[in-house]
Motif scaffolding. Structure first.
Motif, PDB file in Angstrom:
ATOM      1  N   SER A 176      -1.789 -24.774  86.702  1.00 27.74           N
ATOM      2  CA  SER A 176      -2.355 -25.794  85.805  1.00 27.74           C
ATOM      3  C   SER A 176      -1.499 -25.975  84.559  1.00 27.74           C
ATOM      4  N   VAL A 214       1.725 -27.829  85.620  1.00 28.91           N
ATOM      5  CA  VAL A 214       1.438 -29.235  85.896  1.00 28.91           C
ATOM      6  C   VAL A 214       1.153 -29.992  84.603  1.00 28.91           C
ATOM      7  N   THR A 215       0.390 -29.394  83.703  1.00 28.23           N
ATOM      8  CA  THR A 215       0.042 -30.066  82.448  1.00 28.23           C
ATOM      9  C   THR A 215       1.264 -30.298  81.577  1.00 28.23           C
ATOM     10  N   GLY A 233       3.853 -32.642  83.571  1.00 33.22           N
ATOM     11  CA  GLY A 233       3.259 -33.969  83.714  1.00 33.22           C
ATOM     12  C   GLY A 233       3.159 -34.706  82.394  1.00 33.22           C
ATOM     13  N   THR A 234       2.786 -33.999  81.325  1.00 31.47           N
ATOM     14  CA  THR A 234       2.671 -34.645  80.014  1.00 31.47           C
ATOM     15  C   THR A 234       4.031 -35.102  79.508  1.00 31.47           C
ATOM     16  N   ILE A 240       1.515 -34.075  89.957  1.00 30.44           N
ATOM     17  CA  ILE A 240       2.127 -34.623  88.740  1.00 30.44           C
ATOM     18  C   ILE A 240       2.335 -36.127  88.831  1.00 30.44           C
ATOM     19  N   TYR A 297      -4.407 -34.114  83.131  1.00 30.32           N
ATOM     20  CA  TYR A 297      -3.790 -33.126  84.021  1.00 30.32           C
ATOM     21  C   TYR A 297      -4.589 -31.818  84.041  1.00 30.32           C
ATOM     22  N   ASP A 349      -7.976 -32.202  85.974  1.00 28.00           N
ATOM     23  CA  ASP A 349      -7.949 -32.768  87.324  1.00 28.00           C
ATOM     24  C   ASP A 349      -8.098 -31.680  88.386  1.00 28.00           C
ATOM     25  N   SER A 382      -4.737 -25.678  91.634  1.00 24.38           N
ATOM     26  CA  SER A 382      -4.893 -25.664  90.185  1.00 24.38           C
ATOM     27  C   SER A 382      -6.145 -24.889  89.810  1.00 24.38           C
TER      28      SER A 382
END
Length: 303
Positions: free
Chosen positions: A83, A86-87, A90-91, A151, A214, A217, A232
């Protein structure tokens, strides 16, 4: 005299100030009290919840819910790492794509501005649906069981692009861009050295939207990920909640399952899962908040 008149008109009356303070305190309590209540329930024993229900001052405290989650620490720590990865990725990727697209569409001299504005706007009204996106991501892009499946589908949003476009168009003076062009700056230099430093408020806002999206999710993980080591945190905790609900609603699931159900915290575990999800992202909010107001007048045109 005129200055005193304007100063008097801009002053807030003490009564109005008190009313605003009371209103803000009430709104703050409405946000904070539910989180505190959920945490109290998470440290309440199952016997107390069964006998007395939800209480702000529980009859009996217990950390059994967190002990229950600690027993699955290996899976949870792995899911937390997924997580966080990905966060963060992705951000950052979403900010790069969203702000660059918003800036390009905000420039009045861009010839394809109207065309791409419609390309961005139409998906806000119509979309292909779940089946088409699944086929594209799995059959064409081959994202199944990869970290990019968590992502890329959320990296760009039409709503966020329009926010950036509006901000750049109303905040970045054309004279600043033209002056930089006269000095020989390229569009990439203008975007990276002039536009982005002025745009901290919108960057923080879009970054907050992306990081919340993200982190919270679970659907993409349940849809595209089969490998348990790539689940996640939200998807893993959602599976735990579903398992608890299944055992609660199916008393004929088996003697061994019922024995496990009787020994596990049910209600408090749900609340502990909610706390585990909420606290990390809530702690990151102050780092974004500081940029909401600052940076609006940096680089303004001098008269």
């Amino acid at each position: 005299m005129e200055q005193r008149k304007h100063k008097k008109l801009n002053q807030i009356k003490p009564t109005t100030n008190i009313l605003f303070n009371i209103l803000f305190i009430i709104l703050a309590l409405m946000c904070v009290i539910p989180v505190i209540f959920v945490f109290i329930i998470s440290i309440t024993s199952e016997n107390s919840l069964a006998n007395y229900g939800y209480q702000f001052i529980p009859a009996e405290l217990s950390l059994s819910a967190y002990v229950f989650l600690w027993e699955a620490k290996e899976q949870i720590f792995t899911a937390v790492g997924v997580s966080i990865l990905v966060t963060v990725v992705g951000t950052v990727l979403g900010l790069a794509l969203t702000t660059s697209m918003g800036y390009v569409l905000s420039r009045p001299t861009y010839k394809l501005k109207n065309f791409f504005t419609w390309v961005v706007f139409i998906p806000m009204i119509f979309n292909g649906g779940l089946i088409s996106s699944y086929v594209v991501n799995v059959k064409l892009l081959h994202l199944r069981d990869t970290i990019w499946a968590l992502i890329l589908p959320m990296a760009v949003s039409s709503f966020n692009i329009i926010i950036c476009k509006t901000f750049f168009r109303t905040t970045i003076p054309d004279s600043v861009v033209e002056s930089a062009k006269i000095d020989g700056a390229t569009q990439l230099n203008i975007y990276s050295r002039i536009v982005l430093p002025i745009s901290k408020p919108v960057i923080a806002t879009i970054g907050l939207f992306l990081s919340f999206g993200y982190w919270n999710d679970w659907f993409l993980s349940s849809l595209y990920i089969d490998n348990p080591k790539m689940k996640s945190l939200q998807a893993l905790l959602n599976q735990i909640i579903k398992a608890i609900d299944y055992l609660v609603k199916n008393p004929t699931a088996g003697a061994l399952a019922q024995e496990y159900l009787n020994n596990m915290p049910k209600e408090s575990a749900r609340m502990a899962i909610a706390i585990l999800i909420v606290v990390p992202i809530a702690c990151s909010y102050p780092f974004f908040q500081r940029y909401f107001v600052t940076g609006l007048t940096i680089g303004a045109v001098k008269g």
